[in-house]
Design a protein around this motif. Structure first.
Motif, PDB file in Angstrom:
ATOM      1  N   GLU A   1      -5.270   5.844   2.697  1.00  0.00           N
ATOM      2  CA  GLU A   1      -4.238   6.299   1.755  1.00  0.00           C
ATOM      3  C   GLU A   1      -2.982   5.446   1.804  1.00  0.00           C
ATOM      4  O   GLU A   1      -1.949   5.820   1.275  1.00  0.00           O
ATOM      5  CB  GLU A   1      -3.884   7.764   2.052  1.00  0.00           C
ATOM      6  N   GLY A   2      -3.033   4.306   2.471  1.00  0.00           N
ATOM      7  CA  GLY A   2      -1.857   3.453   2.611  1.00  0.00           C
ATOM      8  C   GLY A   2      -1.332   2.946   1.278  1.00  0.00           C
ATOM      9  O   GLY A   2      -2.031   2.921   0.265  1.00  0.00           O
ATOM     10  N   ASP A   3      -0.078   2.543   1.295  1.00  0.00           N
ATOM     11  CA  ASP A   3       0.541   1.990   0.099  1.00  0.00           C
ATOM     12  C   ASP A   3      -0.030   0.618  -0.220  1.00  0.00           C
ATOM     13  O   ASP A   3      -0.498  -0.103   0.665  1.00  0.00           O
ATOM     14  CB  ASP A   3       2.063   1.874   0.295  1.00  0.00           C
ATOM     15  N   VAL A   4       0.059   0.232  -1.488  1.00  0.00           N
ATOM     16  CA  VAL A   4      -0.406  -1.073  -1.936  1.00  0.00           C
ATOM     17  C   VAL A   4       0.438  -2.171  -1.287  1.00  0.00           C
ATOM     18  O   VAL A   4      -0.061  -3.226  -0.930  1.00  0.00           O
ATOM     19  CB  VAL A   4      -0.347  -1.182  -3.477  1.00  0.00           C
ATOM     20  N   VAL A   5       1.719  -1.919  -1.131  1.00  0.00           N
ATOM     21  CA  VAL A   5       2.622  -2.863  -0.478  1.00  0.00           C
ATOM     22  C   VAL A   5       3.190  -2.208   0.775  1.00  0.00           C
ATOM     23  O   VAL A   5       3.336  -0.999   0.844  1.00  0.00           O
ATOM     24  CB  VAL A   5       3.771  -3.313  -1.405  1.00  0.00           C
ATOM     25  N   GLU A   6       3.494  -3.030   1.753  1.00  0.00           N
ATOM     26  CA  GLU A   6       4.057  -2.509   2.992  1.00  0.00           C
ATOM     27  C   GLU A   6       5.573  -2.645   2.945  1.00  0.00           C
ATOM     28  O   GLU A   6       6.117  -3.744   2.999  1.00  0.00           O
ATOM     29  CB  GLU A   6       3.498  -3.283   4.190  1.00  0.00           C
TER      30      GLU A   6
ATOM     31  N   GLY B   1       6.945  -2.040   7.344  1.00  0.00           N
ATOM     32  CA  GLY B   1       6.407  -2.874   8.418  1.00  0.00           C
ATOM     33  C   GLY B   1       7.381  -3.330   9.484  1.00  0.00           C
ATOM     34  O   GLY B   1       8.449  -2.751   9.681  1.00  0.00           O
ATOM     35  N   THR B   2       7.032  -4.386  10.184  1.00  0.00           N
ATOM     36  CA  THR B   2       7.879  -4.901  11.262  1.00  0.00           C
ATOM     37  C   THR B   2       9.204  -5.426  10.730  1.00  0.00           C
ATOM     38  O   THR B   2      10.216  -5.379  11.429  1.00  0.00           O
ATOM     39  CB  THR B   2       7.147  -6.019  12.040  1.00  0.00           C
ATOM     40  N   THR B   3       9.197  -5.929   9.522  1.00  0.00           N
ATOM     41  CA  THR B   3      10.433  -6.342   8.850  1.00  0.00           C
ATOM     42  C   THR B   3      10.544  -5.502   7.582  1.00  0.00           C
ATOM     43  O   THR B   3      10.053  -5.893   6.524  1.00  0.00           O
ATOM     44  CB  THR B   3      10.388  -7.849   8.481  1.00  0.00           C
ATOM     45  N   PRO B   4      11.198  -4.335   7.692  1.00  0.00           N
ATOM     46  CA  PRO B   4      11.276  -3.442   6.528  1.00  0.00           C
ATOM     47  C   PRO B   4      11.988  -4.110   5.340  1.00  0.00           C
ATOM     48  O   PRO B   4      12.918  -4.900   5.518  1.00  0.00           O
ATOM     49  CB  PRO B   4      12.090  -2.251   7.036  1.00  0.00           C
ATOM     50  N   CYS B   5      11.517  -3.766   4.163  1.00  0.00           N
ATOM     51  CA  CYS B   5      12.111  -4.307   2.939  1.00  0.00           C
ATOM     52  C   CYS B   5      13.515  -3.715   2.767  1.00  0.00           C
ATOM     53  O   CYS B   5      13.687  -2.496   2.852  1.00  0.00           O
ATOM     54  CB  CYS B   5      11.234  -3.951   1.741  1.00  0.00           C
ATOM     55  N   PRO B   6      14.495  -4.546   2.497  1.00  0.00           N
ATOM     56  CA  PRO B   6      15.849  -4.031   2.330  1.00  0.00           C
ATOM     57  C   PRO B   6      16.026  -3.185   1.067  1.00  0.00           C
ATOM     58  O   PRO B   6      17.004  -2.452   0.940  1.00  0.00           O
ATOM     59  CB  PRO B   6      16.713  -5.295   2.276  1.00  0.00           C
TER      60      PRO B   6
END
Length: 154
Positions: free
Chosen positions: A85-90, A93-98
């Motif tokens: 059920e994960g999202d198409v984009v992460e 992650g280790t470097t979260p999207c701002p």
């Protein structure tokens, strides 16, 4: 959305077993038919067994068989289970999207992913082998080499 190779192979294994009416193919037979490595096919078969979609019988007269649940399984449910059920984009992650706190794209991609699964929900595994697919798959199965490369097994 793009399916993983694992999910693609799992669907092809289910389709292959759906058209088999008499002889139970081994995992090695299915791998040869699908032209994929035996080890990869064995992992897929083990997961399908765990989900209750495939039964493996050992010994003389053994092989792989699709269960009643496997035959009637909604393709959307199978894909959801195998893909997760994960999202198409992460976004986290280790470097979260701002942009994650105010992003419209993430929600839109989630809805697109659900629409993808929803389009598969009305189909059952049995539906996937309707003509012309089933007869073609059965013909391919009959031509596949058997017994190549060592011991067989379910």
């Amino acid at each position: 959305m793009r399916l993983t190779r694992f999910t693609d192979l799992a669907l092809r294994v289910l389709m292959r077993l759906t058209v088999e009416e008499t002889d139970l193919p081994t995992t090695r037979d299915v791998a040869a038919t699908m032209e994929v490595p035996y080890t990869h096919t064995a992992k897929v078969v083990a997961r399908l067994q765990h989900l209750g979609l495939v039964e493996a019988r050992r010994g003389r007269g053994g092989g792989l068989a699709l269960t009643a649940a496997g035959r009637a399984a909604p393709v959307g449910a199978v894909v959801r289970e195998l893909e997760g059920e994960g999202d198409v984009v992460e976004c986290e992650g280790t470097t979260p999207c701002p942009l994650r706190g105010a992003c419209v794209l993430r929600g839109a991609l989630r809805r697109a992913q659900e629409a993808f699964f929803a389009a598969l929900d009305p189909l059952t595994v049995n539906d996937l082998v309707a003509s012309p697919t089933g007869p073609l798959l059965l013909g391919i199965s009959r031509r596949a080499p058997t017994g190549s490369g060592g011991p067989g097994g379910p």
